[in-house]
Design an enzyme around this catalytic site. Structure first.
Site, mmCIF file in Angstrom:
data_model
loop_
_atom_site.group_PDB
_atom_site.id
_atom_site.type_symbol
_atom_site.label_atom_id
_atom_site.label_comp_id
_atom_site.label_asym_id
_atom_site.label_seq_id
_atom_site.Cartn_x
_atom_site.Cartn_y
_atom_site.Cartn_z
ATOM 1 N N ASP A 359 -89.977 2.529 114.270
ATOM 2 C CA ASP A 359 -89.954 2.078 112.886
ATOM 3 C C ASP A 359 -90.115 3.199 111.867
ATOM 4 O O ASP A 359 -90.300 2.939 110.677
ATOM 5 C CB ASP A 359 -91.039 1.031 112.657
ATOM 6 C CG ASP A 359 -92.434 1.539 113.034
ATOM 7 O OD1 ASP A 359 -92.527 2.618 113.645
ATOM 8 O OD2 ASP A 359 -93.418 0.846 112.710
ATOM 9 N N GLN A 360 -90.073 4.455 112.295
ATOM 10 C CA GLN A 360 -90.214 5.518 111.305
ATOM 11 C C GLN A 360 -88.930 5.610 110.479
ATOM 12 O O GLN A 360 -87.824 5.343 110.964
ATOM 13 C CB GLN A 360 -90.544 6.853 111.968
ATOM 14 C CG GLN A 360 -89.427 7.488 112.772
ATOM 15 C CD GLN A 360 -89.912 8.729 113.524
ATOM 16 O OE1 GLN A 360 -90.863 8.678 114.293
ATOM 17 N NE2 GLN A 360 -89.241 9.853 113.288
ATOM 18 N N GLY A 386 -66.887 20.019 105.269
ATOM 19 C CA GLY A 386 -65.492 20.399 105.497
ATOM 20 C C GLY A 386 -65.236 20.783 106.932
ATOM 21 O O GLY A 386 -65.359 19.973 107.845
ATOM 22 N N GLY A 387 -64.862 22.054 107.156
ATOM 23 C CA GLY A 387 -64.458 22.484 108.486
ATOM 24 C C GLY A 387 -62.991 22.168 108.725
ATOM 25 O O GLY A 387 -62.291 21.588 107.883
ATOM 26 N N ASP A 425 -73.061 24.453 101.610
ATOM 27 C CA ASP A 425 -72.014 25.370 102.066
ATOM 28 C C ASP A 425 -70.696 24.593 102.079
ATOM 29 O O ASP A 425 -70.637 23.472 102.574
ATOM 30 C CB ASP A 425 -72.323 25.894 103.471
ATOM 31 C CG ASP A 425 -71.193 26.747 104.025
ATOM 32 O OD1 ASP A 425 -70.990 27.860 103.506
ATOM 33 O OD2 ASP A 425 -70.524 26.307 104.986
ATOM 34 N N ASP A 427 -66.813 24.578 103.379
ATOM 35 C CA ASP A 427 -65.937 25.155 104.398
ATOM 36 C C ASP A 427 -64.542 24.556 104.220
ATOM 37 O O ASP A 427 -64.126 23.666 104.953
ATOM 38 C CB ASP A 427 -66.512 24.840 105.780
ATOM 39 C CG ASP A 427 -65.829 25.633 106.882
ATOM 40 O OD1 ASP A 427 -64.745 26.179 106.632
ATOM 41 O OD2 ASP A 427 -66.380 25.694 107.989
ATOM 42 N N GLU A 429 -60.747 24.743 104.462
ATOM 43 C CA GLU A 429 -59.719 25.442 105.244
ATOM 44 C C GLU A 429 -58.341 24.806 105.008
ATOM 45 O O GLU A 429 -57.967 23.912 105.740
ATOM 46 C CB GLU A 429 -60.088 25.404 106.721
ATOM 47 C CG GLU A 429 -61.450 26.014 106.998
ATOM 48 C CD GLU A 429 -61.812 26.020 108.481
ATOM 49 O OE1 GLU A 429 -60.913 25.909 109.331
ATOM 50 O OE2 GLU A 429 -63.007 26.130 108.781
ATOM 51 N N MET A 494 -64.774 34.339 107.943
ATOM 52 C CA MET A 494 -64.540 33.878 109.316
ATOM 53 C C MET A 494 -63.706 34.896 110.100
ATOM 54 O O MET A 494 -62.529 34.685 110.402
ATOM 55 C CB MET A 494 -63.890 32.499 109.286
ATOM 56 C CG MET A 494 -64.797 31.457 108.633
ATOM 57 S SD MET A 494 -64.119 29.780 108.628
ATOM 58 C CE MET A 494 -62.837 29.893 107.395
ATOM 59 N N THR A 495 -64.370 35.980 110.459
ATOM 60 C CA THR A 495 -63.694 37.099 111.117
ATOM 61 C C THR A 495 -63.625 36.885 112.629
ATOM 62 O O THR A 495 -64.158 37.668 113.421
ATOM 63 C CB THR A 495 -64.415 38.414 110.787
ATOM 64 O OG1 THR A 495 -65.835 38.237 110.981
ATOM 65 C CG2 THR A 495 -64.177 38.822 109.344
ATOM 66 N N TYR A 496 -62.974 35.813 113.027
ATOM 67 C CA TYR A 496 -62.740 35.482 114.429
ATOM 68 C C TYR A 496 -61.541 34.548 114.482
ATOM 69 O O TYR A 496 -61.003 34.143 113.435
ATOM 70 C CB TYR A 496 -63.978 34.840 115.083
ATOM 71 C CG TYR A 496 -64.711 33.836 114.216
ATOM 72 C CD1 TYR A 496 -64.173 32.582 113.952
ATOM 73 C CD2 TYR A 496 -65.945 34.142 113.654
ATOM 74 C CE1 TYR A 496 -64.833 31.661 113.174
ATOM 75 C CE2 TYR A 496 -66.623 33.230 112.862
ATOM 76 C CZ TYR A 496 -66.065 31.991 112.620
ATOM 77 O OH TYR A 496 -66.714 31.081 111.830
ATOM 78 N N ASP A 497 -61.096 34.212 115.682
ATOM 79 C CA ASP A 497 -59.918 33.341 115.854
ATOM 80 C C ASP A 497 -58.640 33.947 115.280
ATOM 81 O O ASP A 497 -57.731 33.220 114.881
ATOM 82 C CB ASP A 497 -60.148 31.968 115.211
ATOM 83 C CG ASP A 497 -61.065 31.085 116.044
ATOM 84 O OD1 ASP A 497 -61.440 30.011 115.534
ATOM 85 O OD2 ASP A 497 -61.409 31.446 117.170
ATOM 86 N N TRP A 634 -70.830 31.300 114.739
ATOM 87 C CA TRP A 634 -70.408 29.956 115.170
ATOM 88 C C TRP A 634 -70.467 29.928 116.687
ATOM 89 O O TRP A 634 -69.712 30.654 117.334
ATOM 90 C CB TRP A 634 -68.982 29.658 114.712
ATOM 91 C CG TRP A 634 -68.529 28.304 115.174
ATOM 92 C CD1 TRP A 634 -67.918 28.004 116.357
ATOM 93 C CD2 TRP A 634 -68.684 27.066 114.485
ATOM 94 N NE1 TRP A 634 -67.680 26.650 116.444
ATOM 95 C CE2 TRP A 634 -68.142 26.058 115.308
ATOM 96 C CE3 TRP A 634 -69.238 26.706 113.261
ATOM 97 C CZ2 TRP A 634 -68.127 24.717 114.932
ATOM 98 C CZ3 TRP A 634 -69.221 25.385 112.889
ATOM 99 C CH2 TRP A 634 -68.669 24.395 113.721
#
Length: 654
Positions: A359-360, A386-387, A425, A427, A429, A494-497, A634
């Site tokens: 019940d909290q 987002g994302g 934040d 995001d 894209e 986003m310095t990947y992918d 990430w």
């Protein structure tokens, strides 16, 4: 549940799959578990304080006693006593006992007390307990509010922190029975929720509607963040001595001519003007070390907030981005309410070792993150919206930035999880470019959106995850990232992918190259190109965080060990083809070489690239040399159980 895809910063060809395509896929549907089994609370006698006990007690009372129990006027003469039942170091169990010491029946009761800063109520039973600042108020349940003369009832709670209660009142009078009016003299009603006006850097004027009382109101206490800051006879007050760009919570309570205190008003949140936005992040050399925590990770990945503690990562980071809130119809909305606010945790799963009760008012990731902040007060938490999957609503949001900012503020600072989030934040894209879908809102849309968020989130953190496409005419050139920089505390670049098995036949390439290298498939697809391009647009280096992926990308059907080989498709992965966690790759396909600051390995016909503690050390050295604000990653669940990569980032930033 909709699977979440993460991102591809360059995305020159077909939209690539990404690290969280299937990480969001739960083993079961959250909607099927919104009513989980709720066990009996431990260490509580079966009939203690429950509806069954109350019913049996009522059935056993003589008929004459039932007349006394009928609702009567509230009378003075109630007391409330506090007992600390047990203390386990990181928390404690407290109990209040309310007793009717008067001569007439009581039909309801309210107990209010103050805890010192750092002490709070985590969960409660047999009463509805709410908090405002340092003030806590407990009200009877529907079945235990009636007390005949001499009768008593108890309610309990689990608390966190070292403090003891003070300033206790029961039905507006002192808990020891020393104050209050005569029998039949009710305490005053709650005043209206104060309205705020004339807000400046250091002051605010409050006005409220008057409380009522059967014998008259004498004065009002004005409380700021739970502490009394003024007592006034009228229905207005100007609060001074405030800090610029800071948020405060105000309530008001009335006192009658018999010195009885009434219940508090609703809370009014006020943010003073001024201030430049977020505060400098704590940590080594003032550098930010931020990790993304995925909402859906509590399902198939079985990664929970407590893992941040057991891995040691909580002590190494400065900030957490909670991912992701959705963007629907141009507004911020909560995505998975079960994971965020309702999922129950047992004692061994919980950050503080205290089990959730059925019940909290708040459970789930949000409650666990609140507990994490109490244990690690240096950590700031932002709500990320987002994302890859949820960016489709930003174009509509850009058409009315002020309405969008208001909707986000309403979600981030919902009173149900007050104190959890320190900012927002975004995001997106990608603005004015293509991701999972294409946006055509215009070059200035991103700037307008961030300006509206900065205005609404004054004094709070406002950040954005942005593309790392360093090519000429690429995604960085598509939106006004330079103009928007004045409104943000930092960008998560986003310095990947950059490269992956969405290009099924290769060539194989490190997915997060720090610099260019001979044979790189696309010029400008590397971290340094993005950083230099953003600097050239006027973005201060201190507002740029370098991105690190806690995963690798890979191909199969590869015969060449060095980058540049051909392939037949994506390598098999635990959750998605072509991608695998670092914690898996470090043992199943150990790195054999490096290219452009990123490790790679060939295992059989599979070829992988990923970051290791050694390559992270090199990238953090680059971040320091460029004067960057720090690094982000990430995401947490890709790391080892001992937080190997998070530790490498912290050590590398100094």
């Amino acid at each position: 549940m909709t699977a979440r895809r993460r991102r591809s910063p360059g995305d020159a060809g077909p939209n690539p799959p990404s690290p969280d395509l299937t990480r969001g896929a739960p083993l079961r549907s959250p909607s099927a578990t919104k009513r989980p089994f709720r066990p009996f609370r431990p260490f509580r006698p079966f009939l203690r304080g429950g509806r069954i006990g109350a019913l049996l007690a009522a059935l056993l009372l003589p008929l004459t006693a039932l007349v006394v129990l009928a609702p009567a006027a509230q009378a003075a003469g109630a007391t409330a006593t506090y007992t600390k039942v047990q203390d386990w170091g990181t928390g404690f169990e407290g109990k209040w006992t309310v007793k009717n010491t008067g001569t007439t029946g009581i039909s309801s009761w309210t107990v209010s007390w103050t805890f010192p800063a750092g002490t709070s109520v985590a969960s409660a039973w047999d009463a509805d307990v709410t908090g405002s600042g340092t003030t806590w108020t407990a009200r009877n349940k529907s079945w235990n509010g009636t007390l005949s003369p001499g009768a008593s009832v108890s309610f309990g709670f689990n608390g966190a922190g070292p403090g003891s209660p003070s300033g206790c009142t029961v039905n507006g009078a002192a808990c020891d029975g020393s104050g209050g009016g005569q029998p039949g003299d009710n305490p005053p009603t709650a005043p209206g929720t104060p309205a705020a006006s004339n807000v400046t850097d250091t002051s605010v004027t409050l006005n409220w509607t008057a409380a009522t009382d059967d014998h008259g109101v004498r004065n009002y206490d004005v409380l700021r963040d739970g502490a009394v800051v003024a007592t006034v006879t009228g229905t207005s007050h100007t609060s001074t001595g405030l800090s610029a760009g800071s948020t405060y919570s105000y309530t008001v309570r009335a006192r009658d001519t018999a010195d009885q205190l009434g219940p508090p008003s609703g809370a009014r949140s006020v943010t003073t003007t001024g201030g430049g936005g977020g505060e400098p992040p704590p940590g080594g050399a003032g550098k930010t070390s931020l990790g993304y925590f995925t909402e859906w990770g509590v399902y198939g990945r079985n990664y929970h907030v407590k893992n941040l503690v057991t891995s040691g990562s909580a002590a190494k980071i400065t900030h957490i981005n909670y991912a992701f809130g959705n963007v629907k119809n141009g507004q911020c909305v909560l995505d998975d309410a079960y994971a965020a606010t309702d999922k129950a945790y047992t004692a061994d799963q919980s950050v503080d070792g205290v089990a959730d009760t059925w019940d909290q008012p708040l459970r789930g990731n949000f409650n666990q993150l609140l507990k994490l902040k109490r244990a690690y007060p240096h950590i700031k938490i932002l709500y990320s919206f987002g994302g890859w999957t949820y960016s489709g609503g930003f174009g509509q949001a850009a058409a009315n930035p002020a309405a969008f900012a208001q909707s986000c503020h309403d979600v981030v600072f919902n009173p149900k999880w007050a104190g959890l989030f320190d900012g927002i934040d975004i995001d997106w894209e990608y603005p004015n470019a293509c991701g999972l879908s294409c946006d055509s809102s215009g070059f200035s849309s991103f700037k307008s959106l961030m300006q509206a968020l900065r205005s609404k989130f004054a004094g709070k953190l406002v950040t954005a995850a942005i593309t790392a496409d360093g090519t000429s005419g690429g995604k960085i050139d598509a939106a006004d990232y330079g103009g928007a920089a004045a409104s943000v505390d930092w960008y998560n670049v986003m310095t990947y992918d950059y490269f992956g098995a969405w290009a099924n036949t290769g060539p194989t390439a490190p997915h997060s190259p720090l610099t260019s290298y001979p044979g790189i498939p696309i010029a400008g697809f590397h971290s340094d190109a993005a950083i230099q391009k953003l600097k050239g647009k006027g973005v201060p280096a201190a507002k740029l965080l370098l991105g690190i992926g806690f995963y690798g990308r890979g191909w199969t059907g590869v015969t060449q060990s060095a980058p540049g080989g051909s392939a037949t498709g994506p390598a098999p992965g635990t959750y998605e083809q072509g991608i695998e966690d670092y914690k898996v790759l470090r043992s199943t396909c150990p790195a054999t070489g490096t290219a452009a600051g990123t490790a790679y390995a060939k295992c059989g016909s599979n070829w992988w690239s990923y970051d290791t503690p050694a390559t992270i050390a090199g990238k953090m050295s680059y971040a320091r040399s460029q004067g960057l604000g720090g690094a982000f990653f990430w995401e947490f669940s890709g790391d080892t159980p001992g937080g190997e990569l998070a530790s490498a980032i912290r050590a590398g930033l100094g």
